[in-house]
Design an enzyme around this catalytic site. Structure first.
Site, PDB file in Angstrom:
ATOM      1  N   ASP A 106     -25.904   2.408 -12.821  1.00 37.75           N
ATOM      2  CA  ASP A 106     -26.510   1.030 -12.355  1.00 37.75           C
ATOM      3  C   ASP A 106     -26.157  -0.043 -13.030  1.00 37.75           C
ATOM      4  OD1 ASP A 106     -30.271   1.684 -11.770  1.00 37.75           O
ATOM      5  OD2 ASP A 106     -30.068  -0.749 -12.880  1.00 37.75           O
ATOM      6  N   ASN A 107     -26.165  -1.437 -12.727  1.00 36.67           N
ATOM      7  CA  ASN A 107     -26.242  -1.971 -13.309  1.00 36.67           C
ATOM      8  C   ASN A 107     -26.911  -2.894 -13.978  1.00 36.67           C
ATOM      9  OD1 ASN A 107     -27.715  -3.352 -12.049  1.00 36.67           O
ATOM     10  ND2 ASN A 107     -26.659  -5.413 -10.411  1.00 36.67           N
ATOM     11  N   PHE A 124     -29.705  -4.492 -13.405  1.00 36.55           N
ATOM     12  CA  PHE A 124     -30.936  -5.387 -13.304  1.00 36.55           C
ATOM     13  C   PHE A 124     -31.563  -5.683 -13.684  1.00 36.55           C
ATOM     14  CE2 PHE A 124     -31.417  -8.737 -10.172  1.00 36.55           C
ATOM     15  CZ  PHE A 124     -32.360  -9.544 -11.109  1.00 36.55           C
ATOM     16  N   TYR A 145     -33.205  -9.832   1.793  1.00 34.09           N
ATOM     17  CA  TYR A 145     -33.270  -8.735   1.519  1.00 34.09           C
ATOM     18  C   TYR A 145     -33.878  -8.524   2.595  1.00 34.09           C
ATOM     19  CZ  TYR A 145     -35.770  -4.269  -0.342  1.00 34.09           C
ATOM     20  OH  TYR A 145     -36.689  -3.234  -0.510  1.00 34.09           O
ATOM     21  N   ARG A 199     -44.547  -7.108  -7.974  1.00 37.13           N
ATOM     22  CA  ARG A 199     -45.235  -6.404  -7.681  1.00 37.13           C
ATOM     23  C   ARG A 199     -46.160  -6.177  -7.452  1.00 37.13           C
ATOM     24  NH1 ARG A 199     -40.601  -1.910  -5.727  1.00 37.13           N
ATOM     25  NH2 ARG A 199     -40.090  -2.738  -7.779  1.00 37.13           N
TER      26      ARG A 199
HETATM   27  P1  NAD Z   1     -35.777  -1.220  -9.225  1.00 40.29           P
HETATM   28  O1  NAD Z   1     -35.463  -2.690  -9.128  1.00 40.29           O
HETATM   29  O2  NAD Z   1     -36.804  -0.526  -9.968  1.00 40.29           O
HETATM   30  O3  NAD Z   1     -34.471  -0.409  -8.983  1.00 40.29           O
HETATM   31  C1  NAD Z   1     -33.211  -0.752  -8.619  1.00 40.29           C
HETATM   32  C2  NAD Z   1     -31.907  -0.421  -9.206  1.00 40.29           C
HETATM   33  O4  NAD Z   1     -30.780  -1.154  -8.814  1.00 40.29           O
HETATM   34  C3  NAD Z   1     -32.409  -0.889 -10.496  1.00 40.29           C
HETATM   35  O5  NAD Z   1     -32.506  -0.136 -11.691  1.00 40.29           O
HETATM   36  C4  NAD Z   1     -31.492  -2.164 -10.815  1.00 40.29           C
HETATM   37  O6  NAD Z   1     -31.013  -2.400 -12.005  1.00 40.29           O
HETATM   38  C5  NAD Z   1     -30.006  -1.362  -9.559  1.00 40.29           C
HETATM   39  N1  NAD Z   1     -29.188  -1.995  -9.640  1.00 40.29           N
HETATM   40  C6  NAD Z   1     -29.777  -3.025  -8.685  1.00 40.29           C
HETATM   41  N2  NAD Z   1     -28.645  -3.855  -7.889  1.00 40.29           N
HETATM   42  C7  NAD Z   1     -27.684  -3.579  -8.282  1.00 40.29           C
HETATM   43  C8  NAD Z   1     -25.961  -3.136  -8.019  1.00 40.29           C
HETATM   44  N3  NAD Z   1     -25.659  -4.279  -7.481  1.00 40.29           N
HETATM   45  N4  NAD Z   1     -25.021  -2.676  -9.054  1.00 40.29           N
HETATM   46  C9  NAD Z   1     -25.355  -1.482  -9.646  1.00 40.29           C
HETATM   47  N5  NAD Z   1     -27.216  -1.149  -9.540  1.00 40.29           N
HETATM   48  C10 NAD Z   1     -27.758  -1.968  -8.828  1.00 40.29           C
HETATM   49  O7  NAD Z   1     -36.499  -0.676  -7.502  1.00 40.29           O
HETATM   50  P2  NAD Z   1     -37.359   0.443  -6.412  1.00 40.29           P
HETATM   51  O8  NAD Z   1     -38.682  -0.074  -6.199  1.00 40.29           O
HETATM   52  O9  NAD Z   1     -36.903   1.578  -7.772  1.00 40.29           O
HETATM   53  O10 NAD Z   1     -36.676   0.706  -5.329  1.00 40.29           O
HETATM   54  C11 NAD Z   1     -35.051   0.921  -5.285  1.00 40.29           C
HETATM   55  C12 NAD Z   1     -34.680   1.607  -3.862  1.00 40.29           C
HETATM   56  O11 NAD Z   1     -36.099   1.604  -2.749  1.00 40.29           O
HETATM   57  C13 NAD Z   1     -34.533   0.140  -3.801  1.00 40.29           C
HETATM   58  O12 NAD Z   1     -33.070   0.202  -2.456  1.00 40.29           O
HETATM   59  C14 NAD Z   1     -35.621  -0.808  -2.572  1.00 40.29           C
HETATM   60  O13 NAD Z   1     -34.967  -1.651  -2.339  1.00 40.29           O
HETATM   61  C15 NAD Z   1     -35.920   0.026  -1.859  1.00 40.29           C
HETATM   62  N6  NAD Z   1     -37.576   0.105  -1.611  1.00 40.29           N
HETATM   63  C16 NAD Z   1     -38.534  -0.217  -2.848  1.00 40.29           C
HETATM   64  C17 NAD Z   1     -40.171   0.173  -2.171  1.00 40.29           C
HETATM   65  C18 NAD Z   1     -40.841   0.069  -3.153  1.00 40.29           C
HETATM   66  O14 NAD Z   1     -41.846   0.155  -3.179  1.00 40.29           O
HETATM   67  N7  NAD Z   1     -40.393   0.369  -4.180  1.00 40.29           N
HETATM   68  C19 NAD Z   1     -39.704   0.213  -0.785  1.00 40.29           C
HETATM   69  C20 NAD Z   1     -39.466  -0.435  -0.063  1.00 40.29           C
HETATM   70  C21 NAD Z   1     -37.588   0.134  -0.315  1.00 40.29           C
HETATM   71  N1  UDP Z   2     -49.347 -10.448  -3.789  1.00 41.45           N
HETATM   72  C1  UDP Z   2     -50.570 -10.381  -4.340  1.00 41.45           C
HETATM   73  N2  UDP Z   2     -51.009 -11.339  -5.758  1.00 41.45           N
HETATM   74  C2  UDP Z   2     -49.581 -10.753  -6.821  1.00 41.45           C
HETATM   75  C3  UDP Z   2     -48.712  -9.863  -6.124  1.00 41.45           C
HETATM   76  C4  UDP Z   2     -48.622  -9.780  -4.800  1.00 41.45           C
HETATM   77  O1  UDP Z   2     -51.134 -10.672  -3.832  1.00 41.45           O
HETATM   78  O2  UDP Z   2     -49.535 -10.597  -8.254  1.00 41.45           O
HETATM   79  C5  UDP Z   2     -49.311 -10.178  -2.379  1.00 41.45           C
HETATM   80  C6  UDP Z   2     -48.153 -10.733  -1.576  1.00 41.45           C
HETATM   81  O3  UDP Z   2     -48.590 -11.941  -2.081  1.00 41.45           O
HETATM   82  C7  UDP Z   2     -48.160  -9.579  -0.943  1.00 41.45           C
HETATM   83  C8  UDP Z   2     -49.277  -8.197  -1.037  1.00 41.45           C
HETATM   84  O4  UDP Z   2     -49.522  -8.360  -2.317  1.00 41.45           O
HETATM   85  O5  UDP Z   2     -49.082  -9.659   0.234  1.00 41.45           O
HETATM   86  C9  UDP Z   2     -47.399  -7.036  -1.534  1.00 41.45           C
HETATM   87  O6  UDP Z   2     -47.176  -7.723  -2.292  1.00 41.45           O
HETATM   88  P1  UDP Z   2     -45.240  -7.083  -3.098  1.00 41.45           P
HETATM   89  O7  UDP Z   2     -44.253  -7.819  -3.867  1.00 41.45           O
HETATM   90  O8  UDP Z   2     -45.760  -6.037  -4.271  1.00 41.45           O
HETATM   91  O9  UDP Z   2     -44.391  -6.103  -2.407  1.00 41.45           O
HETATM   92  P2  UDP Z   2     -43.944  -6.683  -0.673  1.00 41.45           P
HETATM   93  O10 UDP Z   2     -45.075  -7.760  -0.374  1.00 41.45           O
HETATM   94  O11 UDP Z   2     -43.079  -6.852  -0.208  1.00 41.45           O
HETATM   95  O12 UDP Z   2     -44.795  -5.301   0.368  1.00 41.45           O
END
Ligand code: NAD
Ligand code: UDP
Length: 309
Positions: A32-33, A35, A144, A185
């Protein structure tokens, strides 16, 4: 015992996946970086001798020996992925290329965390895997959405050209303990606002819909896909209950017993109007079934945030 690399392992989903794979008796290398991830998410795993932590950015290549790769590294919340949009797309293009190169050399299986965002603002509902999506190439979400679409393309081309054993999971909105308080989110925002007695910020009129998957269900789907021989996806994994954002706000107010008021803010551009996974393929190929009802998952998440705040 397998040697498993989890990129983004210190993030929200990555930390739960690390825990599950360690409990199943594997050696886990968390890369992990930091971020959006944090040491705190994996603190409870640091004493486990089968857990290894590497601070590294996947935009740079890395040489290690592994049997499986779960590629989760990428900021996932609009607030964070838009903070440095160019870095976000580099993570999905250069980062995924590096991880595929590693998979090819080490002859490792690789699973890519893709997303429901590949469907964009969908014109087909619910979304099935054979729908190609409706994505803006030049908008504020494109770094994204398009990054994740290219990542899927790279996965398929490494498979076709180099026979890499790939898996693509399309994750729908997932929530649970260890989401960052400032993640941005909707679930974490509303819970934190409700617990602090602040206004609940609905973007738009709150009629847009989402389907919310509890993190335990998701990581079960992820490992099921990794372990399913002869099936690479792409496959949707999530929960197929569908709620408006207004309904979610009301549910969270009720579950937290909060006095918070709902306020309405402008809807960000390209915000999808509706989203719900068609889970037919996951049910058939992975025997996947979401088990945690949204109210139960929210209760656990509220409990977590109540402890953090
Ligand atoms: P998160 O932000 O908590 O986790 C992402 C992790 O990746 C973090 O620990 C961050 O530090 C690390 N990271 C980011 N850029 C990096 C890089 N260049 N090199 C090394 N590490 C890096 O988010 P999450 O919700 O745990 O999501 C994890 C994965 O699942 C992501 O790829 C995300 O796109 C995917 N995803 C999540 C959701 C969701 O609803 N949570 C939905 C769709 C897809
Ligand atoms: N959203 C909202 N209030 C917030 C954060 C998000 O109404 O404080 C809305 C956002 O505009 C979207 C939905 O909730 O319509 C889900 O947003 P999120 O960022 O969780 O996920 P994604 O849009 O990537 O599905």
């Amino acid at each position: 015992m397998k040697n498993i690399l989890i990129t983004g392992g210190a993030g929200f989903i990555g930390s739960h996946l690390s825990e599950k794979l360690l409990n199943e008796g594997n050696h886990v290398i968390c890369l992990d970086n930091f971020f959006t991830g944090s040491r705190k998410n994996i603190e409870h795993l640091m004493d486990n001798k089968e857990f290894e932590l590497i601070r590294h950015d996947i935009v740079e290549p890395i040489l290690i020996e592994v049997d499986e790769i779960y590629n989760l590294a990428c900021p996932a919340s609009p607030v964070h992925y838009q903070y440095n949009a160019i870095k976000t797309i580099k993570t999905s293009v250069l980062g995924v290329t590096n991880m595929l190169g590693l998979a090819k050399r080490a002859k490792a299986k690789i699973l890519q965390a893709s997303t429901s965002e590949v469907y964009g603002d969908p014109l087909v509902h619910p979304q099935r895997e054979d729908y190609w999506g409706n994505v803006n190439t030049i908008g504020i979400r494109s770094c994204y959405d398009e990054g994740k679409r290219v990542a899927e393309t790279l996965m398929m081309d490494y498979h076709r050209q180099h026979n890499v054993d790939i898996k693509i999971i399309r994750i729908f909105n997932t929530y649970g303990p260890r989401m960052a308080e400032n993640d941005g989110r909707v679930v974490s925002n509303f819970i934190v606002q409700a617990l602090k007695g602040q206004d609940i910020t609905i973007y738009g009129d709150g009629s847009q819909t989402r389907s919310f998957c509890y993190v335990d269900d998701l990581v079960r789907g992820m490992t099921a896909l990794m372990n399913k021989e002869g099936f690479m996806g792409p496959v949707n994994v999530g929960n197929d209950g569908e709620y408006t954002i207004k309904e979610l706000a009301e549910m969270i107010i009720e579950l937290t017993n909060s006095n918070s008021k709902i306020v309405y803010k402008p809807l960000p551009s390209d915000d999808p109007c509706k989203r719900r996974p068609d889970l037919t393929l996951a049910r058939r190929e992975l025997g996947y079934e979401p088990e945690v009802h949204v109210k139960d998952g929210l209760k656990k998440t509220i409990e977590y945030f109540a402890g953090v705040i």
